[in-house]
Design a protein around this motif. Sequence first.
Motif, PDB file in Angstrom:
ATOM      1  N   ALA A  73     -47.072 -11.128  29.551  1.00 15.74           N
ATOM      2  CA  ALA A  73     -48.248 -11.779  30.131  1.00 15.74           C
ATOM      3  C   ALA A  73     -47.901 -12.646  31.334  1.00 15.74           C
ATOM      4  N   ASP A  74     -46.670 -13.153  31.407  1.00 14.99           N
ATOM      5  CA  ASP A  74     -46.287 -14.002  32.539  1.00 14.99           C
ATOM      6  C   ASP A  74     -46.062 -13.179  33.804  1.00 14.99           C
ATOM      7  N   SER A  75     -45.280 -12.132  33.689  1.00 16.44           N
ATOM      8  CA  SER A  75     -44.972 -11.308  34.868  1.00 16.44           C
ATOM      9  C   SER A  75     -46.023 -10.247  35.130  1.00 16.44           C
ATOM     10  N   GLN A  76     -46.879  -9.995  34.124  1.00 18.00           N
ATOM     11  CA  GLN A  76     -47.909  -8.956  34.191  1.00 18.00           C
ATOM     12  C   GLN A  76     -47.295  -7.563  34.383  1.00 18.00           C
ATOM     13  N   GLN A  77     -46.080  -7.392  33.868  1.00 17.54           N
ATOM     14  CA  GLN A  77     -45.394  -6.110  33.953  1.00 17.54           C
ATOM     15  C   GLN A  77     -45.311  -5.453  32.573  1.00 17.54           C
TER      16      GLN A  77
END
Length: 379
Positions: A81-85
């Motif tokens: 969820a932080d990097s959206q990867q």
Amino acid sequence: EEEAGEAPQSAEAAPAPAGPRGVLVDHVPFFNGHWPGARSDWAGDVGIRFIVETPCVITALGRHTTDGQLSDGAAVILWDADSQQAIVTVEVGPNSPVEGHYAYTALPERLPLEVGKEYRLTQRCKARMTDSWFDGYASAEEVAALAAGRYARFLGGCCRNAPGGFPNRLDGERRRAGMVNFKVAREGLEVVAVTREELAHTVARVAASEEGASPEAVDAYLGVLARLLALLVDELAAPVLAVVAPEADITSLLRLEKVKGPPGMEQSEGPVTVFSRRFAGDVAEFAHRYRGALDEYGAPMEAALVVSNREGEVIAAPARLTRAGVSESNGEGCLGAAELAALLPRGMAFARSPAGHVTAFLAAEVRQGRALRLEDGPR
């Protein structure tokens, strides 16, 4: 039948080096409930959000089934969820093994999750797909009872209105419970030093819990354990792996491949038990003769002693033990003491190392991440 492993192994040789990963403990689905799906009219990435509460690893990703099966494959994706990867993507479909209400595809390797971090898990949906999915809301009581909250906190739903990108839209607290799923576990065991009295007390407590409906069954179980522990601690001077469990659990969960053992066990008329006159001598014979690999606790990997918990009947000795339905050609070899205890719902495994250290792996304790080692040391 085959001879046990022939690689040279002196009495003081070190165990084979442990792999980079420890035994899986408390290996469970995150969702254990049944939320039937009714929606199949939307295209895009749809799923759930969760925050990790304790160190753990994911081993498989899954989808909810319809009447225990899936008609078509669909991508299931784990997102940071932080990097959206995307972290990992697998296809879950008709050929994926089904457990309970979910089909799973195993990950190529265990995936460690970071405590305090949010992850998102989605299914790539197609309009008019054959397998419908759950788009409703679970109650707080359902989530508390039917999700593995000791590992992660279920937040709710997420989606993206087109396939192929991070699911950035948040769309409901406790929404879509069980639409997608994952298998999660802890890695490794804490080995706790105990006295004989402490080990005896813990073994008695666990045996009573497993056979609580019958005092006679508890007494029989304790008699079998007392005989085995006396053999491992006081009588032998060689490495041994002993497994004690209900025979139904052993035969349903394990594949037993017998290797050539002492003539007394192979030629005996009628069942051999741990109380048989020749039992200790026969075990000592194949234990001293063993030349194969050891697990990380010093127990033989290819010459296990398998015993039923009530009668003390020797089901197999010596034997190679693997998971039922899994062959070594599928990438999984013989199971060690900790892996056996983690797999069994009831019972115990005991490892005696070449140096004489005795470690007890009680299934109920292993699920809590703990093994017990006698502190008295080798004799």
